[in-house]
Design an enzyme around this catalytic site. Structure first.
Site, PDB file in Angstrom:
ATOM      1  N   ASP A  87       1.581   9.723  -7.654  1.00 19.10           N
ATOM      2  CA  ASP A  87       2.278   9.699  -6.373  1.00 19.10           C
ATOM      3  C   ASP A  87       1.295  10.208  -5.333  1.00 19.10           C
ATOM      4  OD1 ASP A  87       4.468   9.015  -4.815  1.00 19.10           O
ATOM      5  OD2 ASP A  87       5.292  11.033  -4.828  1.00 19.10           O
ATOM      6  N   TYR A 100      -1.591   3.379   4.839  1.00 21.44           N
ATOM      7  CA  TYR A 100      -2.085   3.974   6.091  1.00 21.44           C
ATOM      8  C   TYR A 100      -3.592   3.786   6.276  1.00 21.44           C
ATOM      9  CZ  TYR A 100       2.471   6.294   6.046  1.00 21.44           C
ATOM     10  OH  TYR A 100       3.825   6.558   6.022  1.00 21.44           O
ATOM     11  N   LYS A 120     -14.332   2.796  -1.139  1.00 26.04           N
ATOM     12  CA  LYS A 120     -13.097   3.574  -1.069  1.00 26.04           C
ATOM     13  C   LYS A 120     -12.840   4.318  -2.381  1.00 26.04           C
ATOM     14  CE  LYS A 120      -8.115   3.293  -0.369  1.00 26.04           C
ATOM     15  NZ  LYS A 120      -6.926   2.432  -0.257  1.00 26.04           N
TER      16      LYS A 120
END
Length: 203
Positions: free
Chosen positions: A72, A156, A177
């Site tokens: 999460d 986001y 990333k």
């Protein structure tokens, strides 16, 4: 060499792509929630990222009887008192799109000057099988821009600016990333822990 079956506890194809990119060199056969269409939905109603990750891992392991990797992730903005945090994926509502959540974030931060727009992405990751429970975390700090930049990534990423690369997450390649991101860090720590516990073999 035996190949380990592992269920990624998500229907999110963007997240699956990121995780698979890191796991591709491991001796793992990857499944996702999409491979179990009759599996009941797990409601992520925990108060913390760890609670939600554990709930997903336990529910999916109980159903599939296979090893599970769950995570999460939350975006934490100090100027918003830590919001959206555990509500990040549904900040603009239960059926919110990525664009909806970004739009709400930018609206909430419209009057906040750039020097006060610090933010942190944080991921809690859980591995669960019949005998083992392993938890790792990753986090990365940056700033929330006033406008979107870039076409890659998800969530986001278009407004999360990472100063050392002078890029938003959306402007990075997947390998860039994964090298520095919250989820990438948590996953690399997890792979290390799985090897140390002899769950994964060295490749």
């Amino acid at each position: 060499m035996n190949t380990m079956k592992l269920v990624l506890a998500t229907h999110n194809r963007d997240k699956v792509s990121e995780l698979k990119a890191v796991l591709k060199s491991e001796q793992i056969s990857i499944l996702t929630c999409d491979d179990f269409p009759a599996m009941p939905e797990i409601i992520e109603d925990g108060d913390t990222l760890e609670e939600n990750a554990l709930k997903k891992a336990r529910g999916i392991h109980q159903y599939t009887k296979l090893p599970v990797l769950a995570d999460d992730t939350g975006l934490e903005v100090p100027a918003l008192k830590g919001a959206p945090g555990v509500m990040s994926s549904r900040y603009a509502g239960d059926q919110a799109s990525y664009a909806d959540n970004v739009a709400k974030l930018l609206k909430e931060m419209a009057h906040i000057p750039m020097e006060q727009r610090e933010a942190r992405f944080r991921t809690v990751m859980v591995y669960l099988d019949d005998r083992n429970k392993i938890i790792t975390e990753g986090d990365v700090s940056g700033q929330i821009l006033e406008d979107v930049r870039g076409r890659g990534g998800f969530g986001y990423d278009p407004v999360f600016y990472y100063p050392p690369f002078n890029k938003t997450f959306s402007e990075m390649t997947l390998s860039e990333k994964n090298r520095i991101s919250h989820r990438g860090q948590a996953l690399l720590k997890m792979i290390k822990a799985l090897r140390e516990n002899h769950i994964l073999k060295e490749v």
